[in-house]
Design an enzyme around this catalytic site. Structure first.
Site, PDB file in Angstrom:
ATOM      1  N   ASN A 174      -6.179  35.708  63.140  1.00  0.00           N
ATOM      2  CA  ASN A 174      -5.098  36.644  62.809  1.00  0.00           C
ATOM      3  C   ASN A 174      -5.526  38.105  62.790  1.00  0.00           C
ATOM      4  OD1 ASN A 174      -6.392  35.216  60.510  1.00  0.00           O
ATOM      5  ND2 ASN A 174      -5.412  36.816  59.312  1.00  0.00           N
ATOM      6  N   SER A 233       3.800  28.411  60.229  1.00  0.00           N
ATOM      7  CA  SER A 233       4.512  29.174  59.205  1.00  0.00           C
ATOM      8  C   SER A 233       5.693  29.921  59.831  1.00  0.00           C
ATOM      9  CB  SER A 233       3.534  30.171  58.580  1.00  0.00           C
ATOM     10  OG  SER A 233       4.186  30.911  57.585  1.00  0.00           O
ATOM     11  N   THR A 293      12.794  19.786  45.520  1.00  0.00           N
ATOM     12  CA  THR A 293      13.988  19.918  46.359  1.00  0.00           C
ATOM     13  C   THR A 293      13.682  20.831  47.538  1.00  0.00           C
ATOM     14  OG1 THR A 293      15.381  19.562  44.451  1.00  0.00           O
ATOM     15  CG2 THR A 293      16.429  20.604  46.346  1.00  0.00           C
ATOM     16  N   CYS A 348     -17.924  45.289  55.687  1.00  0.00           N
ATOM     17  CA  CYS A 348     -18.328  45.702  54.350  1.00  0.00           C
ATOM     18  C   CYS A 348     -19.624  46.501  54.391  1.00  0.00           C
ATOM     19  CB  CYS A 348     -18.529  44.462  53.502  1.00  0.00           C
ATOM     20  SG  CYS A 348     -19.001  44.841  51.842  1.00  0.00           S
TER      21      CYS A 348
HETATM   22  N1  PLP Z   1      -3.325  31.173  58.600  1.00  0.00           N
HETATM   23  C1  PLP Z   1      -3.282  32.287  59.348  1.00  0.00           C
HETATM   24  C2  PLP Z   1      -4.091  32.362  60.598  1.00  0.00           C
HETATM   25  C3  PLP Z   1      -2.468  33.359  58.969  1.00  0.00           C
HETATM   26  O1  PLP Z   1      -2.428  34.457  59.727  1.00  0.00           O
HETATM   27  C4  PLP Z   1      -1.722  33.245  57.779  1.00  0.00           C
HETATM   28  C5  PLP Z   1      -0.915  34.388  57.311  1.00  0.00           C
HETATM   29  O2  PLP Z   1      -1.318  35.532  57.422  1.00  0.00           O
HETATM   30  C6  PLP Z   1      -1.784  32.058  57.050  1.00  0.00           C
HETATM   31  C7  PLP Z   1      -2.592  31.049  57.480  1.00  0.00           C
HETATM   32  C8  PLP Z   1      -0.972  31.867  55.795  1.00  0.00           C
HETATM   33  O3  PLP Z   1       0.364  31.666  56.131  1.00  0.00           O
HETATM   34  P1  PLP Z   1       1.502  31.725  54.998  1.00  0.00           P
HETATM   35  O4  PLP Z   1       1.919  33.150  54.889  1.00  0.00           O
HETATM   36  O5  PLP Z   1       2.613  30.858  55.529  1.00  0.00           O
HETATM   37  O6  PLP Z   1       0.933  31.178  53.757  1.00  0.00           O
END
Ligand code: PLP
Length: 372
Positions: A151, A199, A237, A325
C-alpha cells in the site's frame, strides 16, 4: 482547486454505489436473520453481494464471509490458522500492513509459533528463492502471509509464483489483496490461495465493510462469537447496507477495470516522467511496473521537503507522507525502512484514481516546483 491523491488510503464512494445504497437504507431495514418478509428481503441483498464477490474472484459463494474491515479479516485468518489449523510457523515480510504484522507478532508472542520474515529489495520485491528454501526446512504447518500489492510503494508480489511454492510445500497461503481487489483480475484457485482479504473502501465502496475468502477445506472457527450470522463464522447483525454497497462497488469496478487501468496508468506515467524531468534529485521509490494507482516519490530532506505534506495541503492537494526512521521518530514508515530508503529522504505517496485528471497532475507538478 482541491485535488485528492490519497486513493490508497481510501477512495471516494462511487456515485452509483451511493444511489444503490440510499433506497436500501430507507426500505430494506429488516434483520437478515429474521424469517419474515422484511428479513428475507434484506437477506437476499446480502446473498446477492456475496455472489458478486465470489464470481469476481472465482470462489464459491460459501467461501466468502463479510467482516467489518480487512483488518478484521486478516486478524481472523491469522489467529484462527494458529488456533484451529495447527500452524507452527508464520512466514511474512517486513512490508506487510500493520494489521498483519502486529497480528502475527501477537499470535507468535502468545503461542509457540515461529515467526520468519523474507527479505525485500529496494523495490519491495520479495526473495522467493528464500521462501522456497525456508519452506523446504520442514518446521511443521506453516502459514505464509504475503500481500498482493504494497500500500505504501505499490510493489506487486508475484502471487502466482508464491502460490505455486506454497502448493509444492503443502502450506497455507494468506494474501492481503486490499490494494488489488477491483483493480486487477484475481482468481483464487489459479493463485492457490488458502485465504484472501479485501476492503470495500479501497475500491469506491463504503467504509466499515470487508470480506474474507476462506478456501473450503480450511475449517476455522470465528474470532467474534455470538449469533450464527455468516454461517457461524462472524457473529453480529450484518452491516447490510455496507454489504450491499461492497458488492455493487466491486461489480462496477470490474466492469470498468480495463479502461480505468489504462487511464490511470497514463496519468501515473505522465506524473513519474514529469517529476524526473522537472524536479532535481527526485527519487522514484515505487517500482516502474508497480501498482498502476500508486506512485511513491522521495525528495532529499531539507526544511522545504519536510514541510511538503503541509504545503501541498495548503495548496489544495491531499497526499500521504512517509519517511524512513532516523531516530525512532514516531511516524517513520516500516515499509520505507525495510526497503532501505535513506532517512535523508522525505517520501510522498500519490495514489491515483480514475477521477483524477492530467490538469490535476500539472497543477501538482507546478505546486511541487513552487514548494521546493
Ligand atoms: N491491508 C492493506 C494493504 C491496506 O492498505 C489496508 C488499509 O490501508 C488494510 C489492510 C486495512 O484495511 P481496512 O481499512 O479495511 O481495515
Amino acid at each position: 482547486m482541491r485535488i485528492y491523491l490519497d486513493n490508497a488510503a481510501t477512495t471516494p464512494l462511487h456515485p452509483e454505489v451511493l444511489e444503490y445504497m440510499l433506497p436500501l437504507m430507507k426500505e430494506h431495514f429488516g434483520n437478515p436473520s429474521s424469517v419474515h418478509f422484511h428479513g428475507r428481503q434484506t437477506k437476499a441483498l446480502v446473498e446477492e453481494a456475496r455472489k458478486k464477490i465470489a464470481n469476481v474472484i472465482h470462489a464459491s459463494i460459501g467461501e466468502i464471509f463479510f467482516t467489518s474491515s480487512a483488518t478484521e479479516a486478516n486478524n481472523l485468518i491469522i489467529q484462527a490458522a494458529v488456533r484451529d489449523l495447527g500452524v507452527k510457523r508464520i512466514i511474512t515480510s517486513p512490508i506487510e500492513h500493520h494489521c498483519v504484522l502486529h497480528t502475527v507478532e501477537h499470535v507468535c508472542g502468545c503461542h509457540e509459533v515461529e515467526l520468519e520474515y523474507l527479505s525485500v529489495d529496494q523495490f519491495g520485491a520479495l526473495n522467493l528463492d528464500e521462501l522456497d528454501s525456508k519452506l523446504a526446512e520442514n518446521k511443521g504447518m506453516t502459514l505464509v502471509c504475503l500481500m498482493h500489492a504494497n500500500n505504501e510503494m505499490g510493489a506487486l508480489a508475484d502471487v502466482k509464483k508464491i502460490g505455486e511454492i506454497c502448493k509444492k510445500h503443502d502450506v497455507l497461503f494468506q494474501c492481503d489483496a486490499v490494494q488489488t481487489v477491483g483493480k486487477y483480475d484475481i482468481n483464487v484457485n489459479e493463485l492457490n490461495l488458502s485465504f484472501m482479504s479485501g476492503s470495500g473502501h479501497k475500491f469506491y465502496g463504503p467504509k466499515g465493510i470487508g470480506f474474507v475468502y476462506i478456501k473450503g477445506d480450511n475449517k476455522i472457527s470465528p474470532l467474534i462469537f455470538g449469533g450464527a450470522q455468516e454461517r457461524n463464522m462472524r457473529a453480529g447483525t450484518e452491516n447490510t447496507y455496507g454489504i450491499a454497497g461492497i458488492g455493487k462497488a466491486l461489480e462496477l469496478c470490474m466492469a470498468d477495470m480495463v479502461e480505468h487501468k489504462e487511464y490511470i496508468t497514463s496519468l501515473r506515467t505522465y506524473l513519474m516522467k514529469s517529476l524526473q524531468d522537472r524536479i532535481p534529485n527526485v527519487k522514484i521509490v515505487s517500482p516502474e511496473d508497480g501498482h498502476y494507482c500508486i506512485l511513491n516519490v522521495a525528495f532529499p530532506k531539507n526544511e522545504k521537503s519536510e514541510m511538503m505534506m503541509f504545503n501541498l495541503d495548503i495548496h489544495g492537494i491531499s497526499a500521504s507522507a512517509g519517511s524512513a526512521c532516523s531516530s525512532g521518530v514516531a511516524q517513520a514508515s516500516h515499509v520505507l525502512e525495510a526497503i532501505g530508503l535513506s532517512a535523508d529522504y522525505q517520501a510522498i505517496r500519490f495514489s491515483i484514481s480514475h477521477y483524477n485528471t492530467k490538469d490535476e497532475m500539472d497543477f501538482l507538478l507546478e505546486k511541487l516546483e513552487e514548494i521546493l
